[in-house]
Motif scaffolding. Structure first.
Motif, PDB file in Angstrom:
ATOM      1  N   ALA A   1       0.759  -1.324  -0.013  1.00 31.79           N
ATOM      2  CA  ALA A   1      -0.018   0.119  -0.167  1.00 31.79           C
ATOM      3  C   ALA A   1       0.834   1.158  -0.053  1.00 31.79           C
ATOM      4  CB  ALA A   1      -0.930   0.115   1.243  1.00 31.79           C
ATOM      5  N   ALA A   2       1.896   1.388   0.581  1.00 32.85           N
ATOM      6  CA  ALA A   2       3.055   2.433   0.714  1.00 32.85           C
ATOM      7  C   ALA A   2       3.489   2.666  -0.516  1.00 32.85           C
ATOM      8  CB  ALA A   2       4.053   2.235   1.761  1.00 32.85           C
ATOM      9  N   ASN A   3       3.832   1.675  -1.339  1.00 33.61           N
ATOM     10  CA  ASN A   3       4.472   1.598  -2.602  1.00 33.61           C
ATOM     11  C   ASN A   3       3.516   2.221  -3.670  1.00 33.61           C
ATOM     12  OD1 ASN A   3       6.970   0.526  -2.180  1.00 33.61           O
ATOM     13  ND2 ASN A   3       6.419  -1.625  -2.522  1.00 33.61           N
ATOM     14  N   LYS A   4       2.157   2.050  -3.443  1.00 40.73           N
ATOM     15  CA  LYS A   4       1.171   2.455  -4.428  1.00 40.73           C
ATOM     16  C   LYS A   4       0.745   4.018  -3.784  1.00 40.73           C
ATOM     17  CE  LYS A   4      -2.237  -0.010  -5.798  1.00 40.73           C
ATOM     18  NZ  LYS A   4      -3.236  -1.142  -5.769  1.00 40.73           N
ATOM     19  N   GLY A   5       1.315   4.660  -2.629  1.00 44.86           N
ATOM     20  CA  GLY A   5       1.095   5.880  -2.239  1.00 44.86           C
ATOM     21  C   GLY A   5      -0.413   5.828  -1.190  1.00 44.86           C
ATOM     22  N   MET A   6      -0.888   4.804  -0.862  1.00 44.75           N
ATOM     23  CA  MET A   6      -2.131   4.578  -0.178  1.00 44.75           C
ATOM     24  C   MET A   6      -1.774   4.691   1.258  1.00 44.75           C
ATOM     25  SD  MET A   6      -3.729   1.686  -2.502  1.00 44.75           S
ATOM     26  CE  MET A   6      -5.404   1.816  -1.598  1.00 44.75           C
TER      27      MET A   6
END
Length: 686
Positions: free
Chosen positions: A92-97
């Protein structure tokens, strides 16, 4: 800094999936891995085989694959719930979420005494969680995660430079925002000792971008707090590290460009503060030469320098992208963010003479001030507790409370000043508001009319009627995300030879459409001369890279099909791999020679390939507006979905296939706005 989602070629994605499938089959045929870790738990070489699969997906930044593997391996019992929560949070962090990532990571660290097998995932989760909380300006929470995590890692003898330096810098940044300069300096210096060890250990340069970004985080912290002498020291260290990186065998030019742009804009800001205007302007010009400077976050960062240099109109132009940055970073309108972003945005518009825009920003400040102040008051108790934990002994609570009270009063004064400025501006312009509004509406209508004409002109450049040739079934469509776009397709029929292409210009809007028009003109001219696809790409690159000051480029897939001999020649210039029907009727992505996009670097020689194109063989071309189409939950349409739909439609006519895919994409978006232009083309021989 944890990486933002990065792109990789489709062929690499396919290879990664195949490797993972084979590995899962291997796991299922062997004995279950022991749950207890062996050796150094921080050494990835000692990870269980199941977890290594997920790490492979993380290495290529494939968030969808990370989630799929995590779900499957948790169900089979190959990874624990704690490990699964960590990888879901990382994806999720990689996707900016960030909010989604925060929830997963909090589940991973819910038990303060994890099992031995979960210790690595537990500590990794706390490191990432502290970074996310700091990025969301939740400094108390970030410190409450980072400090005990650092103590645990020290007690375990962990020498993971990435995690250790990350924690030290997060702690320093939090201390600095909480006005604890001495403690912050100590944390940053401890981080620097570790960074020097890391540089010496990284002989290939693989980790150098992460090291340089760590130094940049520290320098930026000092710039934002106006401590320019300290910032100069850290920027010098950062520049020295970049000089080392470009000499290492593993240097990546794209990463070097990003780092170069970041360092130059920081130097420009610092030099302008010190009164060195000419040197500051030189650094800013160097920054603008980088591709990174065109990104939204870079444009916002550049406003510090532009405001200091009195270049208010440019600063106001850059602030247009502020809402996008807030959305992607999941920032709220706290008092800190109001002072850091909204007040300078209003001042830039005032100084640039854009009164209406300044009024709009002032209204936004007035609307969010009360809620921001309430959140600030609620954080006081937690902030005092954090100070106590940070020092490890009883603090003078009364003195700290006085400091926090002064901070709140200062924030209140700044906000009241903003409101006063707003009402002064409103009073000055209210008598002219109706006239200005009429002018704005007239300009808007004129712009909409011009954009409508531009859209009609652009759509007229792509063919709507397709060649009538016995046995040939061809159809294509293009849907711009905005009024005008940068996608393209075209064809040229000369006797028994059909030239056709599809492409995607970098960027959107009018500049992309102009670049698209020039690309289409060159395609038709070069194709009419009987060139091969590789020769067309090579000549187009010469023309489009000349005087290309904006750094625009186009990815293209160019083909020449001999309809009599059934021979397909093609050249891929950095574009998505097309879907091709095999002899057995199966569909798969075409494995191709890698070539750079057209327009970036002059002097390239493009490589072409050829295959037999027999009857009933389907060729489907598309732009990334298809596979990267997003629904309201930011989930992507995906490559697998394309194959699945095409397989069910492969016997249909080309037009039916395109229209069915378009319907599926619109249904998948479920009302979400298109995030990119969408172009598709289908070719079949009957």
């Amino acid at each position: 800094m944890y990486p933002i989602t990065m792109q990789m070629t489709k062929s690499k994605t396919i290879i990664a999936y195949l490797m993972v499938v084979v590995s899962i089959l291997f796991l299922s045929c062997t004995s279950r891995q022991s749950k207890a870790p062996t050796g150094d738990i921080f050494d990835e070489a000692n990870l269980p085989a199941a977890e290594k699969l997920i790490r492979e997906a993380m290495n290529v930044y494939d968030s969808s694959l990370i989630l799929a593997l995590t779900d499957s391996l948790e169900k089979t019992g190959d990874i624990s719930a704690v490990t699964a929560c960590y990888y879901r949070g990382a994806a999720a962090a990689n996707k900016g979420m960030l909010k989604v990532a925060e929830q997963h990571l909090k589940k991973a660290v819910a038990n303060s005494q994890p099992e031995a097998a979960d210790l690595r995932a537990y500590l990794k989760s706390r490191v990432l969680l502290s970074h996310i909380l700091s990025a969301e300006s939740e400094y108390e929470g970030a410190l409450n995660e980072a400090l005990p995590t650092m103590a645990m890692m020290d007690s375990l003898g962990n020498k993971d430079y990435g995690d250790l330096t990350h924690l030290r810098i997060v702690i320093g940044e939090c201390q600095q925002h909480m006005r604890m300069p001495t403690e912050a300096a100590a944390s940053f210096n401890k981080a620097f000792v570790l960074l020097r060890e890391w540089i010496d250990a990284d002989t290939t340069g693989k980790d150098m971008p992460r090291i340089i970004l760590r130094l940049d985080n520290i320098a930026t912290s000092y710039i934002h707090t106006s401590e320019y002498a300290k910032a100069k020291m850290w920027l010098d260290r950062e520049d020295s590290a970049l000089a080392i990186y470009v000499t290492r065998p593993g240097v990546v030019e794209k990463q070097a460009d990003f780092l170069r742009g970041t360092i130059q804009i920081d130097l420009a800001t610092m030099c302008q503060q010190l009164g060195l205007s000419d040197e500051a302007a030189r650094h800013y010009d160097e920054h603008r030469k980088t591709i990174f400077s065109e990104r939204n976050v870079a444009l916002i960062n550049a406003t510090d320098y532009l405001m200091l240099a009195g270049r208010y109109a440019e600063a106001a132009d850059n602030y247009v992208y502020l809402d996008n940055v807030f959305e992607k970073r999941n920032l709220d309108l706290s008092l800190d963010n109001i002072g850091t972003y909204l007040l300078p945005k209003m001042r830039a518009n005032v100084m640039a003479g854009r009164k209406d825009s300044a009024i709009a920003v002032g209204m936004k400040i007035a609307e969010c001030y009360d809620s921001a102040l309430t959140r600030q008051k609620q954080d006081v108790t937690a902030e005092l507790a954090t100070v106590y934990d940070t020092q490890g002994k009883e603090r003078q609570i009364a003195e700290q409370q006085m400091r926090l009270s002064r901070a709140r009063i200062l924030a209140l004064i700044v906000s009241i000043f903003a409101l006063i400025v707003f009402f002064i501006i409103f009073t000055i312009v209210r008598n002219r508001a109706a006239k200005r509004l009429a002018k704005v509406n007239a300009a808007k209508e004129r712009m909409e009319s011009e954009l409508s004409i531009a859209r009609d002109l652009q759509m007229s450049m792509v063919p709507r009627v397709f060649p009538k040739y016995e046995g040939l079934d061809m159809y294509a469509s293009m849907t711009p995300a905005k009024e005008v776009g940068g996608d393209l397709y075209g064809y040229l029929l000369q006797g028994d030879v059909l030239y056709f292409c599809i492409g995607d210009v970098s960027g959107k809007g009018v500049p992309a459409s102009l670049f698209m028009a020039q690309t289409m003109r060159l395609f038709h001219i070069l194709g009419s001369q009987g060139m091969t696809p590789a020769e067309i790409a090579t000549h187009m690159n010469v023309e489009l890279s000349e005087d290309n000051e904006q750094g625009m480029f186009v990815t293209m897939f160019i083909c020449r099909l001999n309809l009599r001999l059934h021979l397909l020649e093609y050249c891929n210039a950095g574009h998505n791999p097309p879907v091709l029907g095999n002899a057995d009727g199966q569909l798969s992505f075409l494995d191709m020679e890698a070539n750079a996009p057209i327009g970036l670097w002059p002097g390239l020689e493009y490589v072409g390939e050829s295959i037999d194109f027999f009857k009933d063989r389907l060729l489907f071309l598309y732009t990334d507006g298809l596979n990267e189409a997003e629904n309201p939950y930011q989930e992507q349409f995906g490559d697998d979905h394309i194959i699945e739909i095409l397989t069910s439609l492969s016997s249909k006519k080309a037009q039916d296939i395109i229209e069915a895919l378009d319907t599926n994409v619109n249904r998948f978006r479920d009302g979400a706005e298109p995030n990119d232009d969408l172009t598709m083309m289908c070719i079949k021989l009957l």
